[in-house]
Scaffold this motif. Structure first.
Motif, mmCIF file in Angstrom:
data_model
loop_
_atom_site.group_PDB
_atom_site.id
_atom_site.type_symbol
_atom_site.label_atom_id
_atom_site.label_comp_id
_atom_site.label_asym_id
_atom_site.label_seq_id
_atom_site.Cartn_x
_atom_site.Cartn_y
_atom_site.Cartn_z
ATOM 1 N N VAL A 28 0.683 -1.251 -0.023
ATOM 2 C CA VAL A 28 -0.058 0.153 -0.038
ATOM 3 C C VAL A 28 0.734 1.118 -0.028
ATOM 4 N N VAL A 29 1.973 1.250 0.855
ATOM 5 C CA VAL A 29 2.881 2.377 0.954
ATOM 6 C C VAL A 29 3.491 2.420 -0.743
ATOM 7 N N ALA A 30 3.750 1.606 -1.240
ATOM 8 C CA ALA A 30 4.239 1.754 -2.612
ATOM 9 C C ALA A 30 3.221 2.230 -3.539
ATOM 10 N N VAL A 31 2.046 1.973 -3.324
ATOM 11 C CA VAL A 31 0.861 2.734 -4.074
ATOM 12 C C VAL A 31 0.908 4.281 -3.908
ATOM 13 N N TYR A 32 1.180 4.657 -2.696
ATOM 14 C CA TYR A 32 1.328 6.054 -2.441
ATOM 15 C C TYR A 32 2.630 6.696 -2.877
ATOM 16 N N ARG A 33 3.457 6.069 -3.012
ATOM 17 C CA ARG A 33 4.950 6.769 -3.384
ATOM 18 C C ARG A 33 4.884 7.603 -4.819
ATOM 19 N N PRO A 34 4.120 7.236 -5.972
ATOM 20 C CA PRO A 34 4.067 8.037 -6.924
ATOM 21 C C PRO A 34 3.235 9.250 -6.740
ATOM 22 N N MET A 39 4.941 15.977 -4.591
ATOM 23 C CA MET A 39 4.816 17.055 -3.736
ATOM 24 C C MET A 39 5.805 16.862 -2.639
ATOM 25 N N GLY A 40 7.019 16.270 -2.894
ATOM 26 C CA GLY A 40 8.183 16.276 -2.103
ATOM 27 C C GLY A 40 7.999 15.539 -0.741
ATOM 28 N N LEU A 41 7.039 14.761 -0.701
ATOM 29 C CA LEU A 41 6.712 13.896 0.356
ATOM 30 C C LEU A 41 6.857 12.290 0.487
ATOM 31 N N TYR A 46 3.890 12.260 4.940
ATOM 32 C CA TYR A 46 2.552 12.678 4.570
ATOM 33 C C TYR A 46 1.777 12.434 5.846
ATOM 34 N N LEU A 47 2.183 11.175 6.663
ATOM 35 C CA LEU A 47 1.308 11.164 7.738
ATOM 36 C C LEU A 47 1.412 12.336 8.815
ATOM 37 N N VAL A 48 2.410 12.814 9.077
ATOM 38 C CA VAL A 48 2.889 13.926 9.750
ATOM 39 C C VAL A 48 1.981 15.195 9.201
ATOM 40 N N MET A 49 1.906 15.416 7.928
ATOM 41 C CA MET A 49 1.295 16.420 7.329
ATOM 42 C C MET A 49 -0.308 16.257 7.685
ATOM 43 N N LEU A 50 -0.742 14.900 7.306
ATOM 44 C CA LEU A 50 -2.011 14.699 7.807
ATOM 45 C C LEU A 50 -2.615 15.138 9.014
ATOM 46 N N ALA A 51 -1.573 14.811 9.823
ATOM 47 C CA ALA A 51 -2.188 14.957 11.355
ATOM 48 C C ALA A 51 -1.928 16.582 11.604
ATOM 49 N N PRO A 71 9.559 9.945 19.588
ATOM 50 C CA PRO A 71 9.907 11.417 19.370
ATOM 51 C C PRO A 71 11.261 11.421 18.417
ATOM 52 N N GLY A 72 11.909 10.344 18.878
ATOM 53 C CA GLY A 72 13.349 10.192 18.081
ATOM 54 C C GLY A 72 13.364 9.878 16.556
ATOM 55 N N THR A 73 11.979 9.094 16.148
ATOM 56 C CA THR A 73 11.649 8.775 14.877
ATOM 57 C C THR A 73 11.165 9.981 14.214
ATOM 58 N N LEU A 74 10.305 10.806 14.946
ATOM 59 C CA LEU A 74 9.699 11.866 14.573
ATOM 60 C C LEU A 74 10.547 13.226 14.055
ATOM 61 N N SER A 75 11.526 13.280 14.918
ATOM 62 C CA SER A 75 12.231 14.428 14.863
ATOM 63 C C SER A 75 12.894 14.543 13.511
ATOM 64 N N PRO A 76 13.441 13.647 12.877
ATOM 65 C CA PRO A 76 14.082 13.955 11.512
ATOM 66 C C PRO A 76 12.962 13.942 10.360
ATOM 67 N N LEU A 77 11.893 13.586 10.706
ATOM 68 C CA LEU A 77 10.748 13.787 9.657
ATOM 69 C C LEU A 77 10.458 15.147 9.807
#
Length: 153
Positions: A28-34, A39-41, A46-51, A71-77
């Motif tokens: 499913v993530v592969a379907v989202y990729r293109p 949009m440069g995401l 994209y999940l961060v932007m949705l929130a 938070p350690g995973t979120l910070s680089p995003l």
């Protein structure tokens, strides 16, 4: 090779929920990729932007909780989204220890383009909306069950 799967074997790969979830998730993530690349995401961004489109501004702690990300995973995003010009991170005036995440004008404006993504995903999957809604409900129950399960070990 070419053998009929042994559905009586409790360790048969094709019987494992974890295997089906893993393959489905990657697929499913592969379907989202293109759809997201123009949009440069990435999908996690994209999940961060949705929130943020739904709840901004948010503290990093609240965003972490919403996305169920450490938070350690979120910070680089967030750093990458800030570099791209979609979000701004700044100290919360009400609590100097907290970092608030807000959308920039470019980040808020990206929402109009992103609104086309869900319909495009449904179209590419070729699945009935009711079936996808039932799948979402089932997965939400799985998430809740995992959260309430006693720790392994």
């Amino acid at each position: 090779m070419g053998e009929v799967p042994d559905t009586a074997d409790p360790l048969a790969l094709e019987r494992q929920v974890c295997f089906a979830l893993s393959v489905a998730s990657r697929s499913v993530v592969a379907v989202y990729r293109p759809l997201l690349e123009p949009m440069g995401l990435t999908h996690p961004q994209y999940l961060v932007m949705l929130a943020l489109w739904q709840h901004a501004p948010l503290s990093v702690k609240d965003l972490s909780g919403l996305l169920q990300l450490d938070p350690g995973t979120l910070s680089p995003l967030l750093k990458r989204l800030e570099t791209t010009g979609y979000v701004r991170r700044q100290r919360d005036p009400g609590d100097e220890r907290a970092l608030a995440v807000t959308l920039t004008d470019a980040g808020a404006g990206l929402r109009a383009r992103a609104e086309k993504v869900p319909a495009a995903v449904v179209e590419r999957l070729g699945m009935d909306l009711d079936e996808l809604q039932r799948l979402h409900e089932s997965l939400t129950r799985v998430i809740a069950a995992v959260r309430s399960a006693p720790p392994a070990g």
